[in-house]
Design a protein around this motif. Sequence first.
Motif, PDB file in Angstrom:
ATOM      1  N   LEU A  78      57.899  38.900  27.640  1.00 33.82           N
ATOM      2  CA  LEU A  78      56.910  38.099  28.690  1.00 33.82           C
ATOM      3  C   LEU A  78      56.879  36.900  28.716  1.00 33.82           C
ATOM      4  CD1 LEU A  78      53.644  40.265  27.252  1.00 33.82           C
ATOM      5  CD2 LEU A  78      55.108  41.024  29.224  1.00 33.82           C
ATOM      6  N   LEU A  79      56.215  36.418  30.260  1.00 37.07           N
ATOM      7  CA  LEU A  79      56.310  34.964  30.567  1.00 37.07           C
ATOM      8  C   LEU A  79      55.215  34.387  29.951  1.00 37.07           C
ATOM      9  CD1 LEU A  79      57.283  35.649  34.361  1.00 37.07           C
ATOM     10  CD2 LEU A  79      58.872  35.276  32.332  1.00 37.07           C
ATOM     11  N   ARG A  80      55.231  33.570  28.964  1.00 41.03           N
ATOM     12  CA  ARG A  80      54.160  32.929  27.907  1.00 41.03           C
ATOM     13  C   ARG A  80      53.852  31.500  28.455  1.00 41.03           C
ATOM     14  NH1 ARG A  80      52.889  36.845  24.432  1.00 41.03           N
ATOM     15  NH2 ARG A  80      54.386  38.221  23.647  1.00 41.03           N
ATOM     16  N   ARG A  81      55.001  30.647  28.771  1.00 41.78           N
ATOM     17  CA  ARG A  81      55.031  29.249  28.932  1.00 41.78           C
ATOM     18  C   ARG A  81      54.941  29.045  30.339  1.00 41.78           C
ATOM     19  NH1 ARG A  81      53.971  24.799  25.984  1.00 41.78           N
ATOM     20  NH2 ARG A  81      55.272  22.915  26.575  1.00 41.78           N
ATOM     21  N   SER A 107      62.510  20.550  42.731  1.00 45.64           N
ATOM     22  CA  SER A 107      63.252  19.669  42.050  1.00 45.64           C
ATOM     23  C   SER A 107      62.904  19.361  40.495  1.00 45.64           C
ATOM     24  CB  SER A 107      63.104  18.315  42.764  1.00 45.64           C
ATOM     25  OG  SER A 107      61.773  17.765  42.895  1.00 45.64           O
ATOM     26  N   PHE A 108      61.795  19.784  40.280  1.00 48.63           N
ATOM     27  CA  PHE A 108      61.521  19.477  38.503  1.00 48.63           C
ATOM     28  C   PHE A 108      61.896  20.692  37.931  1.00 48.63           C
ATOM     29  CE2 PHE A 108      58.267  17.219  41.136  1.00 48.63           C
ATOM     30  CZ  PHE A 108      58.531  15.922  40.470  1.00 48.63           C
ATOM     31  N   LEU A 109      62.606  21.713  38.480  1.00 48.79           N
ATOM     32  CA  LEU A 109      63.120  22.824  37.445  1.00 48.79           C
ATOM     33  C   LEU A 109      63.880  22.231  36.307  1.00 48.79           C
ATOM     34  CD1 LEU A 109      63.622  26.009  37.050  1.00 48.79           C
ATOM     35  CD2 LEU A 109      65.932  25.542  38.387  1.00 48.79           C
ATOM     36  N   ASN A 110      64.868  21.417  36.156  1.00 51.69           N
ATOM     37  CA  ASN A 110      65.247  20.679  34.906  1.00 51.69           C
ATOM     38  C   ASN A 110      64.216  20.326  33.970  1.00 51.69           C
ATOM     39  OD1 ASN A 110      67.910  21.600  35.535  1.00 51.69           O
ATOM     40  ND2 ASN A 110      68.253  19.487  36.624  1.00 51.69           N
ATOM     41  N   ASP A 111      63.151  19.602  34.425  1.00 50.99           N
ATOM     42  CA  ASP A 111      61.944  19.254  33.561  1.00 50.99           C
ATOM     43  C   ASP A 111      61.445  20.381  33.107  1.00 50.99           C
ATOM     44  OD1 ASP A 111      62.071  16.231  34.251  1.00 50.99           O
ATOM     45  OD2 ASP A 111      62.180  17.112  36.134  1.00 50.99           O
ATOM     46  N   VAL A 112      61.229  21.387  33.611  1.00 47.79           N
ATOM     47  CA  VAL A 112      60.348  22.545  33.512  1.00 47.79           C
ATOM     48  C   VAL A 112      61.257  23.346  32.346  1.00 47.79           C
ATOM     49  CG1 VAL A 112      59.706  24.861  34.035  1.00 47.79           C
ATOM     50  CG2 VAL A 112      59.337  22.902  35.556  1.00 47.79           C
ATOM     51  N   LEU A 113      62.559  23.343  32.483  1.00 47.97           N
ATOM     52  CA  LEU A 113      63.352  24.167  31.349  1.00 47.97           C
ATOM     53  C   LEU A 113      63.432  23.182  30.157  1.00 47.97           C
ATOM     54  CD1 LEU A 113      66.466  24.571  33.707  1.00 47.97           C
ATOM     55  CD2 LEU A 113      65.058  26.521  32.650  1.00 47.97           C
ATOM     56  N   LYS A 156      60.924  21.626  29.001  1.00 49.36           N
ATOM     57  CA  LYS A 156      59.712  21.976  28.470  1.00 49.36           C
ATOM     58  C   LYS A 156      59.612  23.216  27.734  1.00 49.36           C
ATOM     59  CE  LYS A 156      57.344  18.123  29.511  1.00 49.36           C
ATOM     60  NZ  LYS A 156      56.626  17.213  28.470  1.00 49.36           N
ATOM     61  N   GLY A 157      60.654  23.983  27.852  1.00 46.70           N
ATOM     62  CA  GLY A 157      60.824  25.384  26.942  1.00 46.70           C
ATOM     63  C   GLY A 157      59.840  26.466  27.771  1.00 46.70           C
ATOM     64  N   CYS A 158      59.886  26.224  29.267  1.00 44.15           N
ATOM     65  CA  CYS A 158      58.955  27.330  30.011  1.00 44.15           C
ATOM     66  C   CYS A 158      59.873  28.453  30.410  1.00 44.15           C
ATOM     67  CB  CYS A 158      58.447  26.426  31.284  1.00 44.15           C
ATOM     68  SG  CYS A 158      57.513  25.135  31.216  1.00 44.15           S
ATOM     69  N   ASP A 159      59.082  29.643  30.581  1.00 42.63           N
ATOM     70  CA  ASP A 159      59.563  30.911  30.947  1.00 42.63           C
ATOM     71  C   ASP A 159      59.327  31.034  32.296  1.00 42.63           C
ATOM     72  OD1 ASP A 159      59.810  31.806  28.136  1.00 42.63           O
ATOM     73  OD2 ASP A 159      57.585  32.044  28.280  1.00 42.63           O
ATOM     74  N   TYR A 211      67.782  31.754  38.023  1.00 43.62           N
ATOM     75  CA  TYR A 211      68.417  33.090  37.422  1.00 43.62           C
ATOM     76  C   TYR A 211      69.304  32.670  36.394  1.00 43.62           C
ATOM     77  CZ  TYR A 211      71.070  37.468  37.881  1.00 43.62           C
ATOM     78  OH  TYR A 211      71.676  38.505  37.577  1.00 43.62           O
ATOM     79  N   ASN A 212      70.260  31.810  36.576  1.00 42.78           N
ATOM     80  CA  ASN A 212      71.285  31.439  35.621  1.00 42.78           C
ATOM     81  C   ASN A 212      70.579  31.001  34.204  1.00 42.78           C
ATOM     82  OD1 ASN A 212      73.423  32.353  37.087  1.00 42.78           O
ATOM     83  ND2 ASN A 212      73.683  30.292  38.095  1.00 42.78           N
ATOM     84  N   SER A 213      69.248  30.532  34.167  1.00 45.74           N
ATOM     85  CA  SER A 213      68.888  29.551  33.083  1.00 45.74           C
ATOM     86  C   SER A 213      67.918  30.278  32.597  1.00 45.74           C
ATOM     87  CB  SER A 213      68.200  28.302  33.547  1.00 45.74           C
ATOM     88  OG  SER A 213      69.234  27.465  34.238  1.00 45.74           O
ATOM     89  N   ASN A 214      67.610  31.920  32.892  1.00 46.28           N
ATOM     90  CA  ASN A 214      66.620  32.656  32.329  1.00 46.28           C
ATOM     91  C   ASN A 214      65.148  32.346  32.556  1.00 46.28           C
ATOM     92  OD1 ASN A 214      68.493  34.563  31.650  1.00 46.28           O
ATOM     93  ND2 ASN A 214      68.985  33.720  29.541  1.00 46.28           N
ATOM     94  N   ILE A 215      64.737  31.627  33.438  1.00 47.19           N
ATOM     95  CA  ILE A 215      63.533  31.349  34.066  1.00 47.19           C
ATOM     96  C   ILE A 215      63.146  32.101  35.290  1.00 47.19           C
ATOM     97  CG2 ILE A 215      64.156  29.122  35.069  1.00 47.19           C
ATOM     98  CD1 ILE A 215      61.335  27.892  34.009  1.00 47.19           C
ATOM     99  N   VAL A 216      61.873  32.437  35.532  1.00 43.15           N
ATOM    100  CA  VAL A 216      61.425  33.069  36.697  1.00 43.15           C
ATOM    101  C   VAL A 216      60.807  31.988  37.767  1.00 43.15           C
ATOM    102  CG1 VAL A 216      60.264  34.985  37.819  1.00 43.15           C
ATOM    103  CG2 VAL A 216      61.590  35.261  35.639  1.00 43.15           C
ATOM    104  N   ILE A 217      61.202  31.711  38.573  1.00 43.89           N
ATOM    105  CA  ILE A 217      60.502  30.660  39.393  1.00 43.89           C
ATOM    106  C   ILE A 217      59.755  31.274  40.520  1.00 43.89           C
ATOM    107  CG2 ILE A 217      62.517  30.241  40.826  1.00 43.89           C
ATOM    108  CD1 ILE A 217      61.598  27.079  40.925  1.00 43.89           C
TER     109      ILE A 217
END
Length: 260
Positions: free
Chosen positions: A167-170, A180-186, A188-191, A207-213
């Motif tokens: 599940l998406l928890r963070r 443009s803040f995707l790298n900052d979000v990554l 921080k360990g976000c899902d 998609y490549n980083s296993n995060i759902v935006i």
Amino acid sequence: MKIKDIYDHINSVAPFCLQEGYDNSGLCIGSMGYEVKKILVALDCTIDVAKEAAEKGCELIVTHHPVIFHAIKKLDLESVAGCLAASRTSVISAHTNFDSAVMNDILCERLGLSPSDIIAEENGAGIGCICDTEGFAPHELAERIAAALGNKVVRYNRKNSSADESLLRRIAVCSGSGGSFLNDVLAKGCDAFITGDVKHDVFIDAYNSNIVIYDAGHFHTENIFCEYMKNDLSSHFPEAEVSIAESNFDVLDYFLEVRG
């Protein structure tokens, strides 16, 4: 009551000194000494909003996005700025200063999420929010966004083939164009990351980083400004007539193909 009274109050809520260097928040059109009895609130000052203000006799429009963003070398009286100047309608805009001070807290509240951290810091102010939750399936979070913000469409990327089904928890939240803040979000360990105006390459990186935006739209993630500002100004200036513009709406139409 003067324009300066409204300006000073907004400055106390969302200090204009917090705005980004590229921004043009503050008094865009008019004079601090003008008297005001009627205030119109809108996300953007479109030509329709400008005409509505003139028809209703509103001396002031309060917007999120600045009506003048780039330098003007010639004032066309048929333009939005020209119509406002001709009708002596003042405009105060609270853009990136409002984003830093208030917007994302309102957005999280609307989404039923509780912030525990910020995404990043710029100009001495926090950008976006990070919320820890019990977890959502990707489609469940999309449904929550649409229900909370009134979206007709919520775009989001699939998980890639190597991702698990956890599940998406963070969850990170940033109103407007926050891709443009995707790298900052990554970092921080976000899902998951909820924002607007997501470009194709940002979806691919997610998609490549296993995060759902989630692209919940610029309008829908920031139109919450209007209700907040109307209620706040009405509370602090009961002698003023404050309303949200009838012509404040999403200017985009959406075609949805339904296949049987």
